[in-house]
Write an enzyme that holds these catalytic residues in place. Structure first.
Site, PDB file in Angstrom:
ATOM      1  N   ASP A 184     -12.535   4.857  -9.502  1.00  0.00           N
ATOM      2  CA  ASP A 184     -13.081   6.072 -10.112  1.00  0.00           C
ATOM      3  C   ASP A 184     -13.347   5.845 -11.600  1.00  0.00           C
ATOM      4  O   ASP A 184     -13.174   4.736 -12.109  1.00  0.00           O
ATOM      5  CB  ASP A 184     -12.094   7.237  -9.873  1.00  0.00           C
ATOM      6  N   GLY A 223      -0.801 -10.632   5.988  1.00  0.00           N
ATOM      7  CA  GLY A 223      -0.124  -9.421   6.440  1.00  0.00           C
ATOM      8  C   GLY A 223       0.401  -9.557   7.846  1.00  0.00           C
ATOM      9  O   GLY A 223       1.474 -10.130   8.081  1.00  0.00           O
ATOM     10  N   TYR A 282     -10.404 -13.785   9.575  1.00  0.00           N
ATOM     11  CA  TYR A 282      -9.336 -14.677   9.102  1.00  0.00           C
ATOM     12  C   TYR A 282      -9.802 -16.119   8.946  1.00  0.00           C
ATOM     13  O   TYR A 282     -10.602 -16.624   9.739  1.00  0.00           O
ATOM     14  CB  TYR A 282      -8.158 -14.677  10.083  1.00  0.00           C
ATOM     15  N   LYS A 325      -6.746  -0.624  -5.130  1.00  0.00           N
ATOM     16  CA  LYS A 325      -8.224  -0.608  -5.132  1.00  0.00           C
ATOM     17  C   LYS A 325      -8.781   0.640  -5.806  1.00  0.00           C
ATOM     18  O   LYS A 325      -9.544   1.409  -5.218  1.00  0.00           O
ATOM     19  CB  LYS A 325      -8.783  -0.726  -3.710  1.00  0.00           C
ATOM     20  N   GLN A 328     -11.915  -7.230  10.203  1.00  0.00           N
ATOM     21  CA  GLN A 328     -11.185  -8.243   9.416  1.00  0.00           C
ATOM     22  C   GLN A 328     -11.551  -9.634   9.913  1.00  0.00           C
ATOM     23  O   GLN A 328     -11.734  -9.835  11.132  1.00  0.00           O
ATOM     24  CB  GLN A 328      -9.670  -8.020   9.545  1.00  0.00           C
ATOM     25  N   ASN A 348     -10.930   7.807 -16.931  1.00  0.00           N
ATOM     26  CA  ASN A 348      -9.921   8.853 -17.139  1.00  0.00           C
ATOM     27  C   ASN A 348      -9.148   9.141 -15.858  1.00  0.00           C
ATOM     28  O   ASN A 348      -7.920   9.273 -15.869  1.00  0.00           O
ATOM     29  CB  ASN A 348     -10.597  10.132 -17.653  1.00  0.00           C
ATOM     30  N   THR A 349      -9.852   9.212 -14.742  1.00  0.00           N
ATOM     31  CA  THR A 349      -9.186   9.521 -13.470  1.00  0.00           C
ATOM     32  C   THR A 349      -8.253   8.392 -13.045  1.00  0.00           C
ATOM     33  O   THR A 349      -7.113   8.630 -12.646  1.00  0.00           O
ATOM     34  CB  THR A 349     -10.249   9.802 -12.377  1.00  0.00           C
ATOM     35  N   HIS A 404       0.904  -1.154   0.000  1.00  0.00           N
ATOM     36  CA  HIS A 404       0.000   0.000   0.000  1.00  0.00           C
ATOM     37  C   HIS A 404       0.937   1.197   0.000  1.00  0.00           C
ATOM     38  O   HIS A 404       1.330   1.680   1.072  1.00  0.00           O
ATOM     39  CB  HIS A 404      -0.862   0.030   1.265  1.00  0.00           C
ATOM     40  N   SER A 422     -12.796  -9.589   2.483  1.00  0.00           N
ATOM     41  CA  SER A 422     -12.724 -10.443   3.677  1.00  0.00           C
ATOM     42  C   SER A 422     -13.407  -9.809   4.882  1.00  0.00           C
ATOM     43  O   SER A 422     -13.607 -10.462   5.900  1.00  0.00           O
ATOM     44  CB  SER A 422     -11.254 -10.710   4.020  1.00  0.00           C
TER      45      SER A 422
HETATM   46  N1  5IU Z   1      -7.296  -6.742   2.103  1.00  0.00           N
HETATM   47  C1  5IU Z   1      -8.064  -7.445   2.995  1.00  0.00           C
HETATM   48  N2  5IU Z   1      -9.304  -7.861   2.644  1.00  0.00           N
HETATM   49  C2  5IU Z   1      -9.841  -7.615   1.418  1.00  0.00           C
HETATM   50  C3  5IU Z   1      -9.034  -6.888   0.508  1.00  0.00           C
HETATM   51  C4  5IU Z   1      -7.783  -6.467   0.866  1.00  0.00           C
HETATM   52  O1  5IU Z   1      -7.651  -7.716   4.117  1.00  0.00           O
HETATM   53  O2  5IU Z   1     -10.960  -8.051   1.121  1.00  0.00           O
HETATM   54  I1  5IU Z   1      -9.717  -6.492  -1.311  1.00  0.00           I
HETATM   55  C5  5IU Z   1      -5.944  -6.273   2.415  1.00  0.00           C
HETATM   56  C6  5IU Z   1      -5.826  -5.356   3.589  1.00  0.00           C
HETATM   57  C7  5IU Z   1      -4.458  -5.649   4.090  1.00  0.00           C
HETATM   58  C8  5IU Z   1      -4.261  -7.114   3.810  1.00  0.00           C
HETATM   59  O3  5IU Z   1      -3.531  -4.921   3.305  1.00  0.00           O
HETATM   60  O4  5IU Z   1      -5.106  -7.399   2.687  1.00  0.00           O
HETATM   61  C9  5IU Z   1      -4.600  -8.055   4.954  1.00  0.00           C
HETATM   62  O5  5IU Z   1      -3.813  -7.770   6.069  1.00  0.00           O
HETATM   63  P1  5IU Z   1      -3.839  -8.617   7.433  1.00  0.00           P
HETATM   64  O6  5IU Z   1      -3.440 -10.062   7.049  1.00  0.00           O
HETATM   65  O7  5IU Z   1      -2.825  -7.952   8.280  1.00  0.00           O
HETATM   66  O8  5IU Z   1      -5.226  -8.559   7.986  1.00  0.00           O
END
Ligand code: 5IU
Length: 274
Positions: free
Chosen positions: A101, A239, A221, A98, A219, A104-105, A67, A156
């Site tokens: 828009d 991550g 898992y 992600k 989030q 063009n943007t 990112h 997720s």
């Molecule tokens: N991420 C998600 N879920 C999604 C999407 C992207 O977690 O649906 I699209 C990204 C956000 C983060 C990484 O950059 O994936 C997951 O990080 P962790 O494993 O630390 O939760």
């Protein structure tokens, strides 16, 4: 239980020839060569930390996800260093931008500005919410460079609106655009239902952890086995489960290997369903 999706019964190596996009081919080649379906999401906020994590996990991954807008001291020198490491350690760079828009943007956001994403990132992703113009806009920049795009078909996080008919329409949008630039999806399931002969999409799933079941911000898992064997995704994205592990340099390296092993075991197990 329903029959497994046919793509999940094919080895990664047998799927290379089903892709014309150079980034898709490279991802599958690396996965096969390094025996890894692990992508590490390097969500740290300085270039020094990011490069340190990449050096630790590089040997275990097929992909590094970034990112770039969370990195305080981002420069194109950092991006060049990342590209150098991606060649040395054999992985693909995925900027998880992600885009969302009009065409063009996004073409400007992708090519220009401080980050110049298209100049260093092999793969990026986009929401389908603006309609097919977003693919056309990104493709006008990325396709000539051999880059690839994923559409976000599912997320997720708890309460996501990318479900049901939104997910189906996203799939249809990708089909409509063709597979020269769109190479797959970010999803939690095998969303490429009813794929035709020779039609191959890469499914990548974030929300993967061996220890925790979620965080305080929604989030959620699942384990590598749930993602790769039960749900049939091709790549697990991890991550905090890896870069956030306590115990220093060796611990991060070991944890990446642990996830690589788990992900690969689940993949081999699913091939055995044949
Ligand atoms: N991420 C998600 N879920 C999604 C999407 C992207 O977690 O649906 I699209 C990204 C956000 C983060 C990484 O950059 O994936 C997951 O990080 P962790 O494993 O630390 O939760």
């Amino acid at each position: 239980m329903s029959a497994p999706h046919p793509t999940t019964l094919k080895p990664y190596s047998a799927r290379i020839e089903l892709h014309a996009n150079p980034t898709a081919r490279r991802i599958l080649e690396i996965m096969d060569r390094k025996k890894t379906n692990l992508a590490v999401s390097v969500d740290v906020t300085t270039t020094a930390e990011a490069l340190e994590v990449v050096r630790r996990v590089g040997a275990s991954v097929c992909m590094v996800k970034t990112h770039c807008d969370i990195i305080e001291d981002f420069t194109l020198d950092f991006a060049n260093e990342l590209v150098k490491l991606s060649k040395q350690l054999d992985f693909v760079i995925f900027e998880d931008r992600k885009f969302a828009d009009i065409g063009n943007t996004v073409s400007l956001q992708y090519s220009a500005g401080h980050h110049r994403i298209a100049s260093w990132s092999d793969l990026t992703n986009a929401h389908s919410v603006p309609g097919p113009g977003i693919i056309a806009g990104l493709s006008s920049v990325g396709l000539p460079l051999g880059r690839g795009l994923l559409l976000l078909a599912e997320m997720s996080s708890k309460g996501s609106l990318a479900v049901g008919s939104y997910t189906e329409q996203t799939m249809k949008m990708a089909r409509g655009a063709g597979r020269d630039f769109v190479i797959g999806f970010i999803a939690q399931n095998r969303v490429d239902t009813n794929s035709g002969e020779g039609e191959d999409w890469l499914i990548m799933s974030p929300g993967v952890g061996l220890v925790s079941i979620g965080d305080k911000l929604g989030q959620q898992y699942r384990t590598p086995r749930e993602v790769v064997y039960d749900s049939g995704a091709d790549i697990i994205i991890v991550g905090r489960g890896i870069y956030g592990i306590q115990g220093g340099e060796q611990a991060v390296k070991d944890e990446a290997e642990r996830y690589r092993t788990e992900g690969w075991k689940a993949y081999e197990e699913r091939l055995g369903r044949k």
